[in-house]
Design an enzyme around this catalytic site. Structure first.
Site, mmCIF file in Angstrom:
data_model
loop_
_atom_site.group_PDB
_atom_site.id
_atom_site.type_symbol
_atom_site.label_atom_id
_atom_site.label_comp_id
_atom_site.label_asym_id
_atom_site.label_seq_id
_atom_site.Cartn_x
_atom_site.Cartn_y
_atom_site.Cartn_z
ATOM 1 N N LYS A 137 -3.846 -5.875 -1.625
ATOM 2 C CA LYS A 137 -3.505 -6.535 -2.894
ATOM 3 C C LYS A 137 -2.260 -7.417 -2.718
ATOM 4 O O LYS A 137 -2.241 -8.566 -3.147
ATOM 5 C CB LYS A 137 -3.299 -5.492 -4.007
ATOM 6 C CG LYS A 137 -4.588 -4.714 -4.323
ATOM 7 C CD LYS A 137 -4.443 -3.787 -5.489
ATOM 8 C CE LYS A 137 -3.859 -2.440 -5.172
ATOM 9 N NZ LYS A 137 -4.665 -1.552 -4.342
ATOM 10 N N THR A 138 -1.243 -6.859 -2.067
ATOM 11 C CA THR A 138 -0.020 -7.645 -1.843
ATOM 12 C C THR A 138 -0.328 -8.838 -0.939
ATOM 13 O O THR A 138 0.126 -9.968 -1.194
ATOM 14 C CB THR A 138 1.069 -6.770 -1.177
ATOM 15 O OG1 THR A 138 1.154 -5.551 -1.880
ATOM 16 C CG2 THR A 138 2.408 -7.456 -1.165
ATOM 17 N N ASP A 151 3.638 -4.778 -8.508
ATOM 18 C CA ASP A 151 2.818 -3.679 -7.995
ATOM 19 C C ASP A 151 2.915 -2.496 -8.966
ATOM 20 O O ASP A 151 3.892 -2.390 -9.726
ATOM 21 C CB ASP A 151 3.360 -3.277 -6.607
ATOM 22 C CG ASP A 151 2.296 -2.605 -5.760
ATOM 23 O OD1 ASP A 151 1.133 -2.502 -6.223
ATOM 24 O OD2 ASP A 151 2.608 -2.183 -4.640
ATOM 25 N N THR A 192 -3.597 0.883 -8.874
ATOM 26 C CA THR A 192 -4.642 1.786 -8.382
ATOM 27 C C THR A 192 -5.337 2.447 -9.564
ATOM 28 O O THR A 192 -6.306 3.163 -9.388
ATOM 29 C CB THR A 192 -4.001 2.892 -7.511
ATOM 30 O OG1 THR A 192 -2.892 3.434 -8.237
ATOM 31 C CG2 THR A 192 -3.520 2.346 -6.183
ATOM 32 N N ARG A 225 -4.758 -1.177 6.046
ATOM 33 C CA ARG A 225 -3.394 -0.689 6.328
ATOM 34 C C ARG A 225 -3.461 0.488 7.302
ATOM 35 O O ARG A 225 -2.657 0.593 8.235
ATOM 36 C CB ARG A 225 -2.694 -0.274 5.035
ATOM 37 C CG ARG A 225 -1.248 0.165 5.257
ATOM 38 C CD ARG A 225 -0.639 0.714 3.999
ATOM 39 N NE ARG A 225 -0.482 -0.319 2.991
ATOM 40 C CZ ARG A 225 -0.340 -0.062 1.692
ATOM 41 N NH1 ARG A 225 -0.341 1.162 1.246
ATOM 42 N NH2 ARG A 225 -0.191 -1.056 0.842
#
Ligand code: ADE
Length: 389
Positions: free
Chosen positions: A103-104, A148, A197, A256
């Site tokens: 997302k980032t 976030d 999330t 990740r």
């Protein structure tokens, strides 16, 4: 790219239930404020540390470099092209999905594609009005503000965001009680990219102000393999394709994790072996690091085995699981469960979580025989002679 780090204490876990819609400020905002008031606002704004983090340059820099999330990329490509041709900022975008899916990274890519700056922060760092006010007032036309964990915004911050998102306007209340006055400061039109999330935990007034709401999904094996091969090239690490695939298989559908495992395997090769990362070396290294062939780590296996051993496989409530394992309930729900659900090892039911037969098998447990309920219909099915028909 500037990244604003959060230095807040651990926030409270948000309620599962969406909060009630927020009320708008009662006083009608006056249109403008003076330059000195604006300066004052800027001075009192929180100045979180700005740190630069390029993560060894392994984040993709453009949509073309970004592997996977095909549907999302298509939607964003259209939005970018349309906004650029109208010479407008991108519409506000809400990205949701489990952690680690990019997302980032996507927010940073959008900024690159739109040729604007991206300020990155997290909701718990925006507790006071001046925290968000500082960011909004300093944003240049078209800039991206990435928040976030946006489901954790405080009520006051969220209320400041409504007019900012809708009308590029900052409404602030100066003073208290009888003498309180509302001032309105025009802002440069900006793009808010929110990440969460828990999309269900956003209030509907906030959710409704996003023009684009997009889900990130877990990555396929071939996508993760390509990501690992790409990262290995960036890190100048020699790797064979089957080696990348072995890491990808254990990466829980998450880039990740894939990149983290690659770095651990790279360490292992450097110290315990030599040459490129092969399937065998990757397997050996990841066994050593306690990551099993399905990608389950020690905590995943503990969650499932506690469910099986202590609760006969469930159903068991989230808070009970948290108490029994010593893990934080929110971490269980947001970090561990999504992948266990995805691979069919866990079910969420209204009565609680259940470990599925696949989870029992994977962990080497034998499922107890279910007591057979003898019904008339089952007798009928098995034995024609007893049929009542
Ligand atoms: N590194 C992390 N996520 C990635 C992605 N989606 N594509 C390419 N490289 C990545």
């Amino acid at each position: 790219m500037a990244i604003i780090s959060s230095k807040q204490p651990d926030p409270q876990q948000p309620d599962d239930e969406p909060q009630k819609p927020k009320q708008k400020p009662k006083q009608k905002p006056e249109p403008q404020t003076t330059p000195s008031q604006k300066n004052q606002l800027l001075e009192t704004a929180a100045r979180p540390d700005e740190v630069s983090r390029n993560e060894d340059g392994i984040r993709p820099q453009s949509l073309d470099d970004y592997i996977g999330q095909k549907a999302l990329k298509e939607v964003l490509q259209i939005a970018i092209q349309a906004a650029q041709s109208r010479n407008e900022p991108l519409d506000h975008l809400l990205l949701y999905g489990p952690p680690g899916l990019g997302k980032t990274t996507m927010a940073l890519i959008l900024a690159q594609e739109m040729k604007v700056d991206c300020k990155i922060t997290t909701a718990p760092a925006l507790e006071r009005p001046r925290d968000i006010a500082g960011l909004l007032v300093n944003a240049k036309a078209g800039d991206i503000l990435f928040i976030d964990e946006i489901h954790r915004l405080s009520r006051v911050t969220e209320e400041i965001l409504y007019p900012a998102m809708e009308d590029a306007r900052l409404d602030i209340t100066i003073g208290k009680g009888q003498s309180a006055r509302t001032r309105s400061i025009p802002l440069q039109p900006f793009t808010l990219v929110g990440a969460t999330t828990k999309v269900g935990a956003l209030t509907s007034p906030l959710r409704d102000r996003f023009g684009l709401i997009q889900r990130l999904r877990f990555y396929e094996l071939d996508e993760l393999t390509s990501i690992i091969l790409r990262t290995a090239t960036v890190l100048k690490t020699e790797i064979k394709e089957p080696g990348a695939m072995e890491i990808a298989r254990r990466a829980r559908g998450t880039p990740r994790i894939a990149n983290r495992l690659l770095k651990r395997v790279r360490d292992y090769v450097q110290v315990k072996a030599s040459g490129p990362i092969t399937e065998q070396i990757a397997g050996e290294a990841l066994e050593l690091f306690n990551v099993d062939p399905c990608g389950l780590d020690w905590t995943d296996r503990r969650l499932l085995s506690v469910m099986i051993e202590n609760f006969n496989g469930g159903p068991v409530g989230l808070d009970t699981m948290a108490a029994a394992t010593g893990e934080d309930a929110q971490t269980i729900e947001e970090v561990y469960e999504p992948y266990l659900l995805q691979i069919g090892y866990l079910q969420r039911t209204p009565r609680g979580r259940i470990a599925t037969p696949a989870a029992w098998r994977h962990l080497g447990y034998e499922m107890p025989e279910k007591p057979t309920l003898v019904t008339l219909s089952s007798i009928n099915d098995d034995n024609d002679q007893l049929s009542l028909m």
